[in-house]
Design an enzyme around this catalytic site. Structure first.
Site, PDB file in Angstrom:
ATOM      1  N   LYS A 196      33.496  50.104 -28.410  1.00  0.00           N
ATOM      2  CA  LYS A 196      33.108  48.774 -28.878  1.00  0.00           C
ATOM      3  C   LYS A 196      32.792  48.796 -30.381  1.00  0.00           C
ATOM      4  CE  LYS A 196      31.514  47.403 -24.257  1.00  0.00           C
ATOM      5  NZ  LYS A 196      30.367  46.934 -23.427  1.00  0.00           N
ATOM      6  N   TYR A 254      37.164  39.970 -20.330  1.00  0.00           N
ATOM      7  CA  TYR A 254      35.883  39.800 -19.611  1.00  0.00           C
ATOM      8  C   TYR A 254      35.872  38.569 -18.712  1.00  0.00           C
ATOM      9  CZ  TYR A 254      33.390  43.575 -22.091  1.00  0.00           C
ATOM     10  OH  TYR A 254      32.955  44.792 -22.542  1.00  0.00           O
ATOM     11  N   THR A 310      25.210  50.552 -17.276  1.00  0.00           N
ATOM     12  CA  THR A 310      25.410  49.449 -18.227  1.00  0.00           C
ATOM     13  C   THR A 310      24.254  49.350 -19.221  1.00  0.00           C
ATOM     14  OG1 THR A 310      26.632  48.254 -16.522  1.00  0.00           O
ATOM     15  CG2 THR A 310      25.824  46.961 -18.398  1.00  0.00           C
ATOM     16  N   ASN A 354      26.209  48.612 -26.106  1.00  0.00           N
ATOM     17  CA  ASN A 354      26.307  49.841 -25.302  1.00  0.00           C
ATOM     18  C   ASN A 354      27.566  50.660 -25.566  1.00  0.00           C
ATOM     19  OD1 ASN A 354      28.107  48.289 -23.882  1.00  0.00           O
ATOM     20  ND2 ASN A 354      26.956  48.268 -21.954  1.00  0.00           N
ATOM     21  N   HIS A 400      33.395  50.630 -23.244  1.00  0.00           N
ATOM     22  CA  HIS A 400      33.798  49.970 -22.002  1.00  0.00           C
ATOM     23  C   HIS A 400      34.677  50.918 -21.190  1.00  0.00           C
ATOM     24  CE1 HIS A 400      35.601  47.066 -19.218  1.00  0.00           C
ATOM     25  NE2 HIS A 400      36.744  47.684 -19.469  1.00  0.00           N
ATOM     26  N   GLU A 407      43.562  45.495 -17.692  1.00  0.00           N
ATOM     27  CA  GLU A 407      42.931  45.529 -19.009  1.00  0.00           C
ATOM     28  C   GLU A 407      43.779  46.263 -20.052  1.00  0.00           C
ATOM     29  OE1 GLU A 407      38.432  45.506 -17.030  1.00  0.00           O
ATOM     30  OE2 GLU A 407      39.159  47.325 -18.025  1.00  0.00           O
TER      31      GLU A 407
HETATM   32  P1  DAT Z   1      29.895  47.573 -17.653  1.00  0.00           P
HETATM   33  O1  DAT Z   1      30.270  47.498 -19.124  1.00  0.00           O
HETATM   34  O2  DAT Z   1      28.928  48.707 -17.401  1.00  0.00           O
HETATM   35  O3  DAT Z   1      31.087  47.593 -16.737  1.00  0.00           O
HETATM   36  P2  DAT Z   1      29.543  44.803 -16.834  1.00  0.00           P
HETATM   37  O4  DAT Z   1      30.991  44.794 -16.529  1.00  0.00           O
HETATM   38  O5  DAT Z   1      28.595  44.335 -15.774  1.00  0.00           O
HETATM   39  O6  DAT Z   1      29.045  46.258 -17.303  1.00  0.00           O
HETATM   40  O7  DAT Z   1      29.252  43.908 -18.126  1.00  0.00           O
HETATM   41  C1  DAT Z   1      30.134  43.989 -19.231  1.00  0.00           C
HETATM   42  C2  DAT Z   1      29.313  44.035 -20.497  1.00  0.00           C
HETATM   43  O8  DAT Z   1      28.549  42.827 -20.617  1.00  0.00           O
HETATM   44  C3  DAT Z   1      28.277  45.150 -20.552  1.00  0.00           C
HETATM   45  O9  DAT Z   1      28.830  46.367 -20.982  1.00  0.00           O
HETATM   46  C4  DAT Z   1      27.277  44.614 -21.501  1.00  0.00           C
HETATM   47  C5  DAT Z   1      27.285  43.120 -21.204  1.00  0.00           C
HETATM   48  N1  DAT Z   1      26.220  42.778 -20.252  1.00  0.00           N
HETATM   49  C6  DAT Z   1      26.199  43.037 -18.923  1.00  0.00           C
HETATM   50  N2  DAT Z   1      25.071  42.598 -18.352  1.00  0.00           N
HETATM   51  C7  DAT Z   1      24.346  42.047 -19.364  1.00  0.00           C
HETATM   52  C8  DAT Z   1      23.066  41.404 -19.433  1.00  0.00           C
HETATM   53  N3  DAT Z   1      22.296  41.249 -18.344  1.00  0.00           N
HETATM   54  N4  DAT Z   1      22.661  40.965 -20.649  1.00  0.00           N
HETATM   55  C9  DAT Z   1      23.416  41.108 -21.733  1.00  0.00           C
HETATM   56  N5  DAT Z   1      24.627  41.699 -21.740  1.00  0.00           N
HETATM   57  C10 DAT Z   1      25.085  42.161 -20.573  1.00  0.00           C
HETATM   58 MG    MG Z   2      32.522  46.113 -16.336  1.00  0.00          MG
END
Ligand code: DAT
Ligand code: MG
Length: 151
Positions: A11, A51, A93, A114, A117, A128
């Site tokens: 990212k 996303y 996450t 974070n 991805h 993706e």
């Molecule tokens: P991951 O990246 O671990 O697969 P995800 O697919 O649930 O997690 O979410 C995608 C991204 O969105 C994640 O890397 C960071 C952001 N995100 C997820 N949950 C969040 C939250 N509660 N508040 C803010 N950003 C969030």
């Molecule tokens: Mg995800």
């Protein structure tokens, strides 16, 4: 287990902080095979496509502006069980919950920053990967990242 392909994306904060090599190194050392690599400035519509499952979430607009805020490094990695294994290497996450030794556990603090991805399923990996690798849009005119080679 099957040979799979997963989509890994460093990212914008990971690129800006100079952590690309460190992250690539972890997948290489594990034994996976790098099959695609591209520095990419993600246009908003492609970020939304990437996303799309999170479209209803309150944090979606912030997530899109973060992911489009600078160049990302897009990769395809191949190997036996690579989808789940990459998720383990990446960690939870929320980086505060990610175990030490994982990428997020070692290199990040905030959920909204974070650093990396990884696809959550083989089907999402396939979906993706094509987003950056089939994009021919030249965004150099929109963003002044001329020192990067993009698209
Ligand atoms: P991951 O990246 O671990 O697969 P995800 O697919 O649930 O997690 O979410 C995608 C991204 O969105 C994640 O890397 C960071 C952001 N995100 C997820 N949950 C969040 C939250 N509660 N508040 C803010 N950003 C969030
Ligand atoms: Mg995800």
């Amino acid at each position: 287990e099957d040979v799979e392909e997963t989509y890994i994306m460093v990212k914008p904060d990971g690129v800006q902080r100079g952590l690309v090599g460190e992250m690539i190194s972890r997948f290489e050392k594990k034994g996976f095979k790098l099959t695609g690599l591209k520095l990419f400035q993600c246009p908003q519509e492609l970020a939304e496509e990437h996303y799309k499952d999170l479209k209803s979430k309150s944090f979606f607009p912030k997530l899109i502006s973060y992911i489009t805020s600078g160049p990302v490094v897009c990769m395809a990695w191949e190997g036996v069980g690579v989808v789940a294994s990459a998720r383990k290497l990446i960690g939870a996450t929320n980086p505060l919950q990610a175990e030490p030794g994982t990428i997020r556990g070692d290199l990040a603090v905030q959920t909204g920053r974070n650093v990396i991805h990884g696809s959550d399923s083989p089907d999402n990996g396939k979906r993706e990967i094509v987003i950056p690798f089939l994009c021919n849009k030249n965004i150099l005119s929109v963003y002044d990242y001329s020192r990067f080679l993009i698209c």
